[in-house]
Design a protein around this motif. Structure first.
Motif, PDB file in Angstrom:
ATOM      1  N   LEU A  32      49.540  44.335  39.567  1.00  0.00           N
ATOM      2  CA  LEU A  32      48.577  45.067  40.379  1.00  0.00           C
ATOM      3  C   LEU A  32      48.206  46.351  39.656  1.00  0.00           C
ATOM      4  O   LEU A  32      49.079  47.098  39.220  1.00  0.00           O
ATOM      5  CB  LEU A  32      49.166  45.417  41.742  1.00  0.00           C
ATOM      6  CG  LEU A  32      49.709  44.278  42.617  1.00  0.00           C
ATOM      7  CD1 LEU A  32      50.101  44.826  43.981  1.00  0.00           C
ATOM      8  CD2 LEU A  32      48.702  43.160  42.764  1.00  0.00           C
ATOM      9  N   VAL A  33      46.920  46.600  39.539  1.00  0.00           N
ATOM     10  CA  VAL A  33      46.421  47.848  38.957  1.00  0.00           C
ATOM     11  C   VAL A  33      45.649  48.576  40.056  1.00  0.00           C
ATOM     12  O   VAL A  33      44.578  48.137  40.470  1.00  0.00           O
ATOM     13  CB  VAL A  33      45.518  47.590  37.741  1.00  0.00           C
ATOM     14  CG1 VAL A  33      45.005  48.919  37.185  1.00  0.00           C
ATOM     15  CG2 VAL A  33      46.269  46.812  36.667  1.00  0.00           C
ATOM     16  N   LEU A  34      46.218  49.663  40.543  1.00  0.00           N
ATOM     17  CA  LEU A  34      45.616  50.434  41.624  1.00  0.00           C
ATOM     18  C   LEU A  34      44.908  51.638  41.022  1.00  0.00           C
ATOM     19  O   LEU A  34      45.540  52.486  40.397  1.00  0.00           O
ATOM     20  CB  LEU A  34      46.688  50.880  42.614  1.00  0.00           C
ATOM     21  CG  LEU A  34      47.656  49.778  43.087  1.00  0.00           C
ATOM     22  CD1 LEU A  34      48.742  50.358  43.956  1.00  0.00           C
ATOM     23  CD2 LEU A  34      46.905  48.680  43.827  1.00  0.00           C
ATOM     24  N   VAL A  35      43.608  51.703  41.209  1.00  0.00           N
ATOM     25  CA  VAL A  35      42.797  52.730  40.549  1.00  0.00           C
ATOM     26  C   VAL A  35      42.372  53.801  41.552  1.00  0.00           C
ATOM     27  O   VAL A  35      41.849  53.483  42.626  1.00  0.00           O
ATOM     28  CB  VAL A  35      41.544  52.105  39.897  1.00  0.00           C
ATOM     29  CG1 VAL A  35      40.699  53.198  39.246  1.00  0.00           C
ATOM     30  CG2 VAL A  35      41.942  51.039  38.874  1.00  0.00           C
ATOM     31  N   GLY A  36      42.588  55.055  41.182  1.00  0.00           N
ATOM     32  CA  GLY A  36      42.142  56.153  42.043  1.00  0.00           C
ATOM     33  C   GLY A  36      43.005  57.384  41.872  1.00  0.00           C
ATOM     34  O   GLY A  36      44.211  57.320  42.134  1.00  0.00           O
TER      35      GLY A  36
ATOM     36  N   TYR B 178      54.544  43.791  37.963  1.00  0.00           N
ATOM     37  CA  TYR B 178      54.341  45.228  37.745  1.00  0.00           C
ATOM     38  C   TYR B 178      53.284  45.743  38.713  1.00  0.00           C
ATOM     39  O   TYR B 178      52.378  45.012  39.113  1.00  0.00           O
ATOM     40  CB  TYR B 178      53.876  45.522  36.316  1.00  0.00           C
ATOM     41  CG  TYR B 178      54.823  45.025  35.252  1.00  0.00           C
ATOM     42  CD1 TYR B 178      55.936  45.781  34.859  1.00  0.00           C
ATOM     43  CD2 TYR B 178      54.613  43.783  34.644  1.00  0.00           C
ATOM     44  CE1 TYR B 178      56.807  45.315  33.890  1.00  0.00           C
ATOM     45  CE2 TYR B 178      55.482  43.309  33.674  1.00  0.00           C
ATOM     46  CZ  TYR B 178      56.574  44.083  33.299  1.00  0.00           C
ATOM     47  OH  TYR B 178      57.441  43.617  32.338  1.00  0.00           O
ATOM     48  N   LYS B 179      53.413  47.008  39.052  1.00  0.00           N
ATOM     49  CA  LYS B 179      52.392  47.692  39.841  1.00  0.00           C
ATOM     50  C   LYS B 179      52.088  49.012  39.141  1.00  0.00           C
ATOM     51  O   LYS B 179      52.953  49.874  39.006  1.00  0.00           O
ATOM     52  CB  LYS B 179      52.864  47.945  41.272  1.00  0.00           C
ATOM     53  CG  LYS B 179      51.824  48.630  42.142  1.00  0.00           C
ATOM     54  CD  LYS B 179      52.217  48.637  43.608  1.00  0.00           C
ATOM     55  CE  LYS B 179      53.330  49.608  43.892  1.00  0.00           C
ATOM     56  NZ  LYS B 179      53.553  49.781  45.339  1.00  0.00           N
ATOM     57  N   LEU B 180      50.861  49.159  38.692  1.00  0.00           N
ATOM     58  CA  LEU B 180      50.443  50.350  37.959  1.00  0.00           C
ATOM     59  C   LEU B 180      49.438  51.134  38.793  1.00  0.00           C
ATOM     60  O   LEU B 180      48.480  50.562  39.313  1.00  0.00           O
ATOM     61  CB  LEU B 180      49.791  49.966  36.630  1.00  0.00           C
ATOM     62  CG  LEU B 180      50.562  48.988  35.725  1.00  0.00           C
ATOM     63  CD1 LEU B 180      49.737  48.670  34.487  1.00  0.00           C
ATOM     64  CD2 LEU B 180      51.903  49.583  35.337  1.00  0.00           C
TER      65      LEU B 180
ATOM     66  N   GLY C 281      44.679  56.842  37.358  1.00  0.00           N
ATOM     67  CA  GLY C 281      43.626  57.745  37.783  1.00  0.00           C
ATOM     68  C   GLY C 281      42.249  57.236  37.390  1.00  0.00           C
ATOM     69  O   GLY C 281      42.107  56.192  36.733  1.00  0.00           O
ATOM     70  N   ASP C 282      41.233  57.976  37.779  1.00  0.00           N
ATOM     71  CA  ASP C 282      39.856  57.570  37.484  1.00  0.00           C
ATOM     72  C   ASP C 282      39.501  57.943  36.042  1.00  0.00           C
ATOM     73  O   ASP C 282      38.702  58.844  35.774  1.00  0.00           O
ATOM     74  CB  ASP C 282      38.895  58.246  38.465  1.00  0.00           C
ATOM     75  CG  ASP C 282      39.140  57.798  39.895  1.00  0.00           C
ATOM     76  OD1 ASP C 282      39.162  56.592  40.136  1.00  0.00           O
ATOM     77  OD2 ASP C 282      39.314  58.675  40.770  1.00  0.00           O
ATOM     78  N   SER C 283      40.093  57.218  35.111  1.00  0.00           N
ATOM     79  CA  SER C 283      39.888  57.449  33.687  1.00  0.00           C
ATOM     80  C   SER C 283      39.604  56.122  33.005  1.00  0.00           C
ATOM     81  O   SER C 283      40.396  55.168  33.122  1.00  0.00           O
ATOM     82  CB  SER C 283      41.131  58.092  33.064  1.00  0.00           C
ATOM     83  OG  SER C 283      41.125  57.972  31.658  1.00  0.00           O
ATOM     84  N   LEU C 284      38.479  56.046  32.308  1.00  0.00           N
ATOM     85  CA  LEU C 284      38.095  54.804  31.647  1.00  0.00           C
ATOM     86  C   LEU C 284      39.168  54.342  30.677  1.00  0.00           C
ATOM     87  O   LEU C 284      39.565  53.163  30.675  1.00  0.00           O
ATOM     88  CB  LEU C 284      36.768  55.010  30.919  1.00  0.00           C
ATOM     89  CG  LEU C 284      36.151  53.768  30.262  1.00  0.00           C
ATOM     90  CD1 LEU C 284      35.738  52.755  31.307  1.00  0.00           C
ATOM     91  CD2 LEU C 284      34.942  54.169  29.399  1.00  0.00           C
ATOM     92  N   GLU C 285      39.668  55.247  29.851  1.00  0.00           N
ATOM     93  CA  GLU C 285      40.671  54.901  28.840  1.00  0.00           C
ATOM     94  C   GLU C 285      41.968  54.422  29.486  1.00  0.00           C
ATOM     95  O   GLU C 285      42.584  53.439  29.036  1.00  0.00           O
ATOM     96  CB  GLU C 285      40.949  56.096  27.934  1.00  0.00           C
ATOM     97  CG  GLU C 285      39.785  56.513  27.044  1.00  0.00           C
ATOM     98  CD  GLU C 285      38.690  57.260  27.803  1.00  0.00           C
ATOM     99  OE1 GLU C 285      38.963  57.722  28.938  1.00  0.00           O
ATOM    100  OE2 GLU C 285      37.576  57.367  27.268  1.00  0.00           O
ATOM    101  N   GLU C 286      42.387  55.086  30.560  1.00  0.00           N
ATOM    102  CA  GLU C 286      43.648  54.708  31.200  1.00  0.00           C
ATOM    103  C   GLU C 286      43.540  53.363  31.902  1.00  0.00           C
ATOM    104  O   GLU C 286      44.496  52.575  31.915  1.00  0.00           O
ATOM    105  CB  GLU C 286      44.076  55.796  32.179  1.00  0.00           C
ATOM    106  CG  GLU C 286      44.515  57.084  31.487  1.00  0.00           C
ATOM    107  CD  GLU C 286      44.881  58.177  32.472  1.00  0.00           C
ATOM    108  OE1 GLU C 286      44.891  57.899  33.695  1.00  0.00           O
ATOM    109  OE2 GLU C 286      45.157  59.311  32.027  1.00  0.00           O
ATOM    110  N   ILE C 287      42.389  53.095  32.493  1.00  0.00           N
ATOM    111  CA  ILE C 287      42.203  51.785  33.131  1.00  0.00           C
ATOM    112  C   ILE C 287      42.240  50.678  32.084  1.00  0.00           C
ATOM    113  O   ILE C 287      42.876  49.628  32.290  1.00  0.00           O
ATOM    114  CB  ILE C 287      40.881  51.741  33.926  1.00  0.00           C
ATOM    115  CG1 ILE C 287      40.879  52.786  35.036  1.00  0.00           C
ATOM    116  CG2 ILE C 287      40.674  50.342  34.525  1.00  0.00           C
ATOM    117  CD1 ILE C 287      39.522  52.949  35.717  1.00  0.00           C
ATOM    118  N   ILE C 288      41.609  50.895  30.950  1.00  0.00           N
ATOM    119  CA  ILE C 288      41.628  49.895  29.878  1.00  0.00           C
ATOM    120  C   ILE C 288      43.047  49.665  29.374  1.00  0.00           C
ATOM    121  O   ILE C 288      43.468  48.515  29.148  1.00  0.00           O
ATOM    122  CB  ILE C 288      40.690  50.312  28.727  1.00  0.00           C
ATOM    123  CG1 ILE C 288      39.235  50.254  29.191  1.00  0.00           C
ATOM    124  CG2 ILE C 288      40.890  49.414  27.502  1.00  0.00           C
ATOM    125  CD1 ILE C 288      38.241  50.804  28.181  1.00  0.00           C
TER     126      ILE C 288
END
Length: 402
Positions: free
Chosen positions: A5-9, A38-40, A43-50
């Protein structure tokens, strides 16, 4: 099968928003036998989401993303997925028309930036959003949902049904059995029961809650009988400390016992200030057995409302077994509970420190008092008092012979 899970925000990281989506998704994934590896939270960052997508793709079979699909500049999930998969973002004409129709029906002006809500990587399958704007989408074992809970709740089951069919998976739901234990420290509990977990197919863990310790056993449905055999051994070992399973609560079990025995109950609270009464009032149908809850916080209230002799309070103090006993005797129902203690952070002495609590319980003609020395802050001491009051009452009711 494993997923990430990738939780963005950023709001999930700074405490502005509490994550409820992953709890819901975990429960739904259990039904399909998909384990969260895994659960990640990103934050609202393009690089971190990638970077999160790279990790998820490398370490799991399915990547589930929640959040960042909206129309504003900080909604970057779609761009991150398109860059990660090397797919250009497109807008399908019929989905754009449908989105504009939603805006029209809500009498909201459609802005150019709202096109972004129906963008998706080329080749992605859209999942219809029946309760919001942006649809979810799925491509190359990556699925992305809006972060708004009701929208996720609408689309997530539809996706799982589709995904299981697409992968032609034989569904073997995850089986979880919880035993709720009170009265044994976590380390001692493990020493007593770890010998029963010899099968590599059964995972177990301890979850410490305000109301006790959960012994959680997890496997798949095919090994359910193995779990049941382990459960039987645990009951034989520490059965007197187990008050329930799964979603059971002490207050529900107590109310059911009271109904079966046709007993009525009242409560007199001092240090818990109504928290114990609230536990009972939360139970549907409690009006059949519950008479009243009195918050006799001051000594004057104890004298006037519960008819306690002032000399007893002067002699032993409000926090004493004598007063706890008199508090329940001041109630006129079959069953009664009282709580009196020093929750802190001030008010303690060397003789009576912060955390000292007395609980009185009356079951018909039998009256018992219990002394506890709890550790923690004011809130924790009160919570522990409520828990142990319920547990001691439950044990006395089970022992009671009508």
């Amino acid at each position: 099968m494993k997923c990430t899970l990738v939780l963005v925000g950023t709001e999930l990281l700074n405490g502005a928003t509490i994550d409820t989506n992953s709890i819901y998704m975990a429960e739904e994934l259990n039904k399909y036998g998909i384990k969260i590896a895994y659960k990640l939270t990103i934050g609202d960052s393009l690089e971190e989401i990638i970077e999160a997508l790279k990790f998820a793709k490398k370490n799991s079979d399915l990547t589930i993303v929640s959040g960042g699909l909206g129309p504003t500049d900080d909604d970057l999930t779609k761009m991150a997925i398109s860059k990660f998969l090397n797919k250009k973002l497109i807008v399908e004409k019929d989905e754009l028309l449908e989105l504009k129709e939603k805006f029209k029906n809500l009498n909201i002006k459609f802005l150019d930036k709202n096109h972004k809500e129906v963008e998706k990587p080329e080749g992605a399958l859209s999942i219809k959003n029946d309760v919001g704007m942006a649809p979810a989408f799925y491509i190359d074992d990556v699925v992305a949902f809006p972060g708004v809970p009701r929208e996720l709740f609408n689309m997530f089951p539809k996706f799982l049904e589709f995904y299981s069919k697409e992968k032609n998976r034989k569904v073997d739901p995850i089986y979880i059995k919880d035993l709720i234990v009170v009265g044994i420290p976590e380390s001692h509990l493990e020493e007593k029961i770890k010998k029963y977990f010899t099968s590599p197919d059964i995972e177990y863990e301890f979850l410490v809650k305000d109301y006790g310790i959960i012994v959680r056993m997890q496997t798949t449905q095919v090994y359910k009988n193995t779990v049941e055999k382990i459960k039987e051994k645990i009951y034989n070992s520490i059965g007197k400390h187990i008050f329930g399973e799964d979603k059971e609560t002490l207050e529900n079990k107590i109310v059911n016992l009271l109904k079966s025995k046709k007993y009525s109950i009242s409560i007199a609270e001092s240090c818990t200030g109504g928290q114990l009464t609230s536990k009972f009032i939360d139970v549907p149908g409690v009006s059949e057995v519950f008479k009243e809850g009195i918050i006799s916080y001051s000594n004057v209230s104890k004298v006037q409302r519960l008819n306690i002799d002032k000399n007893i309070i002067d002699t032993y103090g409000a926090v004493s077994k004598e007063v706890a006993k008199k508090m329940v005797l001041g109630l006129d129902t079959d069953i009664a509970i009282s709580t009196t203690g020093i929750a802190g952070p001030t008010g303690g002495t060397e003789e009576k420190p912060v955390g000292l609590v007395y609980v009185g319980i009356k079951v018909k003609e039998k009256v018992s008092t219990f002394k506890f020395n709890f550790k923690g802050d004011r809130s924790r001491i009160r919570q522990k008092t409520v828990l142990h009051s319920l547990f001691e009452l439950y044990k006395m009711l089970e022992e009671d012979e009508q």
